[in-house]
Design a protein around this motif. Structure first.
Motif, mmCIF file in Angstrom:
data_model
loop_
_atom_site.group_PDB
_atom_site.id
_atom_site.type_symbol
_atom_site.label_atom_id
_atom_site.label_comp_id
_atom_site.label_asym_id
_atom_site.label_seq_id
_atom_site.Cartn_x
_atom_site.Cartn_y
_atom_site.Cartn_z
ATOM 1 N N GLY A 249 0.787 -1.286 0.094
ATOM 2 C CA GLY A 249 0.033 0.053 -0.049
ATOM 3 C C GLY A 249 0.820 1.169 0.084
ATOM 4 O O GLY A 249 0.578 2.064 -0.795
ATOM 5 N N ILE A 250 1.910 1.297 0.865
ATOM 6 C CA ILE A 250 2.695 2.346 0.902
ATOM 7 C C ILE A 250 3.477 2.605 -0.441
ATOM 8 O O ILE A 250 3.687 3.728 -1.017
ATOM 9 N N ARG B 117 2.387 1.850 -3.386
ATOM 10 C CA ARG B 117 1.469 2.281 -4.466
ATOM 11 C C ARG B 117 1.302 3.687 -4.260
ATOM 12 O O ARG B 117 1.183 4.428 -4.943
ATOM 13 N N GLU B 118 1.229 4.170 -3.106
ATOM 14 C CA GLU B 118 1.173 5.552 -2.643
ATOM 15 C C GLU B 118 2.166 6.394 -3.141
ATOM 16 O O GLU B 118 1.811 7.580 -3.570
ATOM 17 N N LYS C 69 4.005 5.836 -5.835
ATOM 18 C CA LYS C 69 4.057 5.666 -7.321
ATOM 19 C C LYS C 69 5.446 4.413 -7.436
ATOM 20 O O LYS C 69 5.886 4.665 -8.337
ATOM 21 N N ALA D 64 6.879 8.192 3.977
ATOM 22 C CA ALA D 64 6.720 6.881 3.781
ATOM 23 C C ALA D 64 7.785 6.089 4.296
ATOM 24 O O ALA D 64 7.638 4.929 4.724
#
Length: 240
Positions: A115-116, A118-119, A121, A175
């Protein structure tokens, strides 16, 4: 001083980094302050160039004082030499990493990591797993082992990209810090502690490793450049 330094930047080496903040700039806009102060960081790849930047900074401060008809003084708040890689100690450390292996990540750990990623990119590859090849694991870990000591051989475990940080997150970014408050970091620290303990035992039980580390340190790393503490550069002579 700050204006002068910023004009000087185009004549400094591209490898340098210089940062400053005005820590005392006055009390109110329409009154010239009786005193002002600025805090600088000078960063370079080796001691000679750091020392050169230090001298340039003092020259800028002296010039600013002459231009304004004031006096100036400076003091060093801290220092740090560029890192010294300790190959002999690092190799011992890397071998122990191969024994301990990577933590067993849970499904929740992997979901968070992806999830991180993806966040920010990045490819959602998740956390490194034990199914990875040993050569890839060792290559990653060798790049993450260094020691900033310039007075004795040693090793320092920077487990950031191995078992603590989620791959794909930039340094100094939110992140990067997320995993530190999760079981990802707890599992990583535990694995790192095991490696540290095994490395210490290796050095205690195999004195030839310590001898090799000292020989490399004395005959290779510090053969041409000896440690010179910046704090010894007195600043009292800077008063004008």
């Amino acid at each position: 001083m700050d204006v002068g330094w910023n004009f000087r930047r185009e004549h400094l080496r591209p490898q340098q980094r210089s940062h400053y903040v005005i820590t005392d700039g006055g009390d109110q806009p329409n009154v010239v302050p009786s005193e002002a102060s600025v805090w600088y960081y000078f960063r370079e790849v080796d001691y000679p160039h750091i020392a050169e930047m230090f001298e340039i900074g003092n020259t800028m401060a002296q010039g600013a004082a002459m231009m304004t008809g004031t006096t100036m003084s400076s003091r060093i708040l801290g220092q740090a030499w560029p890192g010294h890689f300790k190959q002999k100690c690092c190799r011992t450390d890397v071998c122990e990493y191969s024994v301990v292996g990577l933590p067993a990540w849970s499904e929740a750990d992997q979901i968070l990591a992806k999830g991180i990623q993806r966040e920010v990119k990045s490819p959602p590859a998740g956390l490194a797993s034990k199914s990875e090849s040993s050569s890839r694991q060792l290559a990653n870990r060798k790049a993450e082992h260094r020691m900033i000591s310039v007075t004795f051989p040693g090793t320092c475990r920077l487990s950031r990209s191995v078992i603590l940080q989620i791959f794909g997150a930039a340094r100094h970014h939110w992140a990067n810090a997320v995993s530190m408050a999760t079981p990802i970091a707890h599992k990583g620290v535990t694995a790192g502690a095991k490696v540290q303990a095994m490395t210490i035992l290796d050095l205690l039980l195999r004195p030839e490793k310590v001898t090799e580390a000292w020989e490399y340190f004395r005959n290779v790393q510090t053969k041409d450049q000896k440690y010179i503490p910046f704090m010894a550069r007195t600043t009292s002579r800077r008063h004008i």
